[in-house]
Scaffold this motif. Structure first.
Motif, PDB file in Angstrom:
ATOM      1  N   ARG A 178       2.911  14.017  -9.837  1.00 50.95           N
ATOM      2  CA  ARG A 178       3.927  15.058 -10.057  1.00 50.95           C
ATOM      3  C   ARG A 178       4.341  15.118 -11.510  1.00 50.95           C
ATOM      4  O   ARG A 178       4.550  16.198 -12.077  1.00 50.95           O
ATOM      5  CB  ARG A 178       5.155  14.783  -9.185  1.00 50.95           C
ATOM      6  CG  ARG A 178       4.928  15.046  -7.698  1.00 50.95           C
ATOM      7  CD  ARG A 178       6.252  15.130  -6.960  1.00 50.95           C
ATOM      8  NE  ARG A 178       7.043  13.915  -7.113  1.00 50.95           N
ATOM      9  CZ  ARG A 178       6.996  12.884  -6.285  1.00 50.95           C
ATOM     10  NH1 ARG A 178       6.170  12.916  -5.236  1.00 50.95           N
ATOM     11  NH2 ARG A 178       7.748  11.816  -6.464  1.00 50.95           N
ATOM     12  N   MET A 179       4.470  13.959 -12.142  1.00 51.75           N
ATOM     13  CA  MET A 179       4.887  13.913 -13.544  1.00 51.75           C
ATOM     14  C   MET A 179       3.818  14.493 -14.462  1.00 51.75           C
ATOM     15  O   MET A 179       4.127  15.079 -15.507  1.00 51.75           O
ATOM     16  CB  MET A 179       5.190  12.462 -13.951  1.00 51.75           C
ATOM     17  CG  MET A 179       6.400  11.875 -13.260  1.00 51.75           C
ATOM     18  SD  MET A 179       6.647  10.118 -13.641  1.00 51.75           S
ATOM     19  CE  MET A 179       6.966  10.204 -15.399  1.00 51.75           C
ATOM     20  N   ASN A 180       2.537  14.358 -14.074  1.00 52.38           N
ATOM     21  CA  ASN A 180       1.437  14.846 -14.907  1.00 52.38           C
ATOM     22  C   ASN A 180       1.054  16.297 -14.626  1.00 52.38           C
ATOM     23  O   ASN A 180       0.260  16.877 -15.373  1.00 52.38           O
ATOM     24  CB  ASN A 180       0.196  13.961 -14.718  1.00 52.38           C
ATOM     25  CG  ASN A 180       0.408  12.548 -15.239  1.00 52.38           C
ATOM     26  OD1 ASN A 180       1.216  12.338 -16.154  1.00 52.38           O
ATOM     27  ND2 ASN A 180      -0.313  11.589 -14.685  1.00 52.38           N
ATOM     28  N   SER A 181       1.615  16.854 -13.559  1.00 53.17           N
ATOM     29  CA  SER A 181       1.245  18.226 -13.184  1.00 53.17           C
ATOM     30  C   SER A 181       2.040  19.262 -13.981  1.00 53.17           C
ATOM     31  O   SER A 181       3.046  18.962 -14.581  1.00 53.17           O
ATOM     32  CB  SER A 181       1.482  18.434 -11.686  1.00 53.17           C
ATOM     33  OG  SER A 181       2.850  18.267 -11.366  1.00 53.17           O
ATOM     34  N   GLN A 223       0.825  -1.204   0.000  1.00 46.79           N
ATOM     35  CA  GLN A 223       0.000   0.000   0.000  1.00 46.79           C
ATOM     36  C   GLN A 223       0.866   1.263   0.000  1.00 46.79           C
ATOM     37  O   GLN A 223       0.579   2.211  -0.736  1.00 46.79           O
ATOM     38  CB  GLN A 223      -0.921   0.003   1.216  1.00 46.79           C
ATOM     39  CG  GLN A 223      -1.891   1.179   1.256  1.00 46.79           C
ATOM     40  CD  GLN A 223      -2.837   1.114   2.433  1.00 46.79           C
ATOM     41  OE1 GLN A 223      -2.830   0.151   3.194  1.00 46.79           O
ATOM     42  NE2 GLN A 223      -3.644   2.137   2.608  1.00 46.79           N
ATOM     43  N   ARG A 224       1.924   1.260   0.811  1.00 50.63           N
ATOM     44  CA  ARG A 224       2.833   2.417   0.832  1.00 50.63           C
ATOM     45  C   ARG A 224       3.467   2.629  -0.535  1.00 50.63           C
ATOM     46  O   ARG A 224       3.601   3.761  -1.010  1.00 50.63           O
ATOM     47  CB  ARG A 224       3.914   2.226   1.895  1.00 50.63           C
ATOM     48  CG  ARG A 224       3.421   2.350   3.327  1.00 50.63           C
ATOM     49  CD  ARG A 224       4.594   2.506   4.283  1.00 50.63           C
ATOM     50  NE  ARG A 224       5.493   1.360   4.236  1.00 50.63           N
ATOM     51  CZ  ARG A 224       5.373   0.291   5.020  1.00 50.63           C
ATOM     52  NH1 ARG A 224       4.373   0.211   5.894  1.00 50.63           N
ATOM     53  NH2 ARG A 224       6.242  -0.700   4.936  1.00 50.63           N
ATOM     54  N   MET A 225       3.876   1.525  -1.173  1.00 50.26           N
ATOM     55  CA  MET A 225       4.478   1.627  -2.493  1.00 50.26           C
ATOM     56  C   MET A 225       3.484   2.183  -3.503  1.00 50.26           C
ATOM     57  O   MET A 225       3.823   3.066  -4.307  1.00 50.26           O
ATOM     58  CB  MET A 225       4.976   0.249  -2.947  1.00 50.26           C
ATOM     59  CG  MET A 225       5.665   0.260  -4.309  1.00 50.26           C
ATOM     60  SD  MET A 225       5.915  -1.420  -4.955  1.00 50.26           S
ATOM     61  CE  MET A 225       4.227  -1.843  -5.409  1.00 50.26           C
ATOM     62  N   LYS A 248       1.553   6.661  -6.931  1.00 47.76           N
ATOM     63  CA  LYS A 248       0.498   7.595  -7.318  1.00 47.76           C
ATOM     64  C   LYS A 248       0.979   9.036  -7.206  1.00 47.76           C
ATOM     65  O   LYS A 248       0.703   9.871  -8.077  1.00 47.76           O
ATOM     66  CB  LYS A 248      -0.738   7.380  -6.447  1.00 47.76           C
ATOM     67  CG  LYS A 248      -1.512   6.111  -6.760  1.00 47.76           C
ATOM     68  CD  LYS A 248      -2.713   5.959  -5.828  1.00 47.76           C
ATOM     69  CE  LYS A 248      -3.469   4.655  -6.094  1.00 47.76           C
ATOM     70  NZ  LYS A 248      -4.613   4.491  -5.148  1.00 47.76           N
ATOM     71  N   LYS A 249       1.679   9.350  -6.127  1.00 46.98           N
ATOM     72  CA  LYS A 249       2.201  10.707  -5.947  1.00 46.98           C
ATOM     73  C   LYS A 249       3.235  11.041  -7.027  1.00 46.98           C
ATOM     74  O   LYS A 249       3.259  12.158  -7.556  1.00 46.98           O
ATOM     75  CB  LYS A 249       2.828  10.845  -4.560  1.00 46.98           C
ATOM     76  CG  LYS A 249       1.811  10.800  -3.425  1.00 46.98           C
ATOM     77  CD  LYS A 249       2.513  10.889  -2.078  1.00 46.98           C
ATOM     78  CE  LYS A 249       1.506  10.825  -0.932  1.00 46.98           C
ATOM     79  NZ  LYS A 249       2.171  10.865   0.397  1.00 46.98           N
TER      80      LYS A 249
END
Length: 332
Positions: A329-332, A317-319, A324-325
């Motif tokens: 960031r890459m899509n922002s 879950q942490r991974m 996702k984060k």
């Protein structure tokens, strides 16, 4: 041996251990002397003891005399290459034959329930993971391993560097021998993170990661640039007082020892209810998920950096949240 007493198998046939992975206790917090004492036998046995035994055998019986090493002659260089190649053929070949060709223990303790030879892929030369891995191992892996060894033996023979003898620096050399596996792990973590930088991953490290389901011959299947980086840690022996025996030990840890993390099985069965632990699960998870477990957990570097995966649902879950984060960031 019943592997389901030690782990579980999912619907795809993939096996995973019941117990979560733990990092080595030397630098983990809270620090526990008792845990360190319990951990130490596994630090030495069986693998580091095997690597030291191989190094001693090579040094005493299978390395040319100092006078011979003083000149870079093709004869002894070719001999070193053949000697290293023979070891890899015997060890990697025996593991491949037992576990992947004859499949003596089937999928008992096998992390990925599939066998690479049953699934040809266009990412490999001749659509074969084994053929591709073997070609890369012998085309650049063993020659570059041997080049580092030749350079260091030649430097020792000619007195280039702060070399010493066991009679003069016994305690220092013993301490250096004790920490070499830890140094190898720290060095491996650094160069491993480096080659996961996107441009280096695309052109260099992706070659190794083609083996998503690694087997013994995947161990040294790398791009030549990665081979150069991988063995660069042995250059420490011309910076600190050392001895050729420790050079050979370091090379065994990194060269021969690479197979331990790529064997694909948690245990190698040796008899009824008897097996040898491989400690390969941490690196298998790296091949499976790519951006976790850049080291093998002897040192808690991945834990410090937030990239440790211990095989549990919580770590998964942490991974996933971290991925996702990163994607956001890459899509922002």
């Amino acid at each position: 041996m019943d592997d389901l007493k030690h782990g579980t198998r999912n619907k795809r046939g993939d096996w995973s251990p019941n117990e979560p992975l733990k990092v080595g206790p030397l630098l983990d917090w809270p620090w526990s002397p008792l845990r360190i004492l319990k951990w130490l036998p596994g630090y030495f046995l069986p693998w580091n003891a095997v690597f030291m035994g191989l190094a001693a055998t090579f040094w005493v019986w299978l390395t040319p005399a100092r006078q011979t090493l003083q000149s870079l002659e093709p004869g002894w260089i070719a001999y070193i290459l053949l000697r290293n190649s023979a070891l890899i053929v015997l060890l990697y070949g025996a593991l491949e034959l037992r576990l992947y060709v004859k499949r003596r223990q089937g999928t008992h303790f096998k992390y990925n329930g599939k066998f690479p030879s049953d699934h040809p892929s266009d990412v490999f030369m001749f659509k074969s993971q084994n053929i591709d891995n073997i070609i890369r191992t012998f085309a650049t892996g063993l020659p570059i391993w041997t080049a580092y060894e030749v350079l260091l033996l030649w430097a020792w023979a000619n007195g280039y560097g702060p070399w010493t003898a066991f009679g003069d620096s016994l305690w220092w050399l013993a301490a250096l021998a004790l920490v070499l596996p830890l140094f190898h792990e720290a060095h491996f973590y650094c160069i491993h993170r480096l080659i996961h930088v996107p441009v280096l991953y695309k052109w260099v490290h992706s070659v190794h990661h083609n083996s998503v389901n690694p087997s013994p011959w995947s161990s040294l299947s790398m791009h030549p640039v990665e081979h150069l980086l991988y063995w660069s840690g042995t250059l420490i022996h011309i910076l600190l007082p050392s001895h050729p025996l420790l050079v050979l030990y370091h090379l065994q840890i990194s060269g021969t020892g690479a197979v331990i993390g790529h064997v694909g099985f948690d245990k190698i069965e040796t008899g009824e209810d008897k097996a040898i632990d491989t400690h390969a699960y941490a690196h298998y998870l790296h091949h499976k998920y790519f951006e976790v477990n850049y080291a093998d957990g002897m040192l808690p570097i991945d834990k410090w950096m937030g990239t440790w995966h211990d095989g549990t649902a919580e770590a998964q879950q942490r991974m996933n949240e971290r991925f996702k984060k990163k994607k956001a960031r890459m899509n922002s």
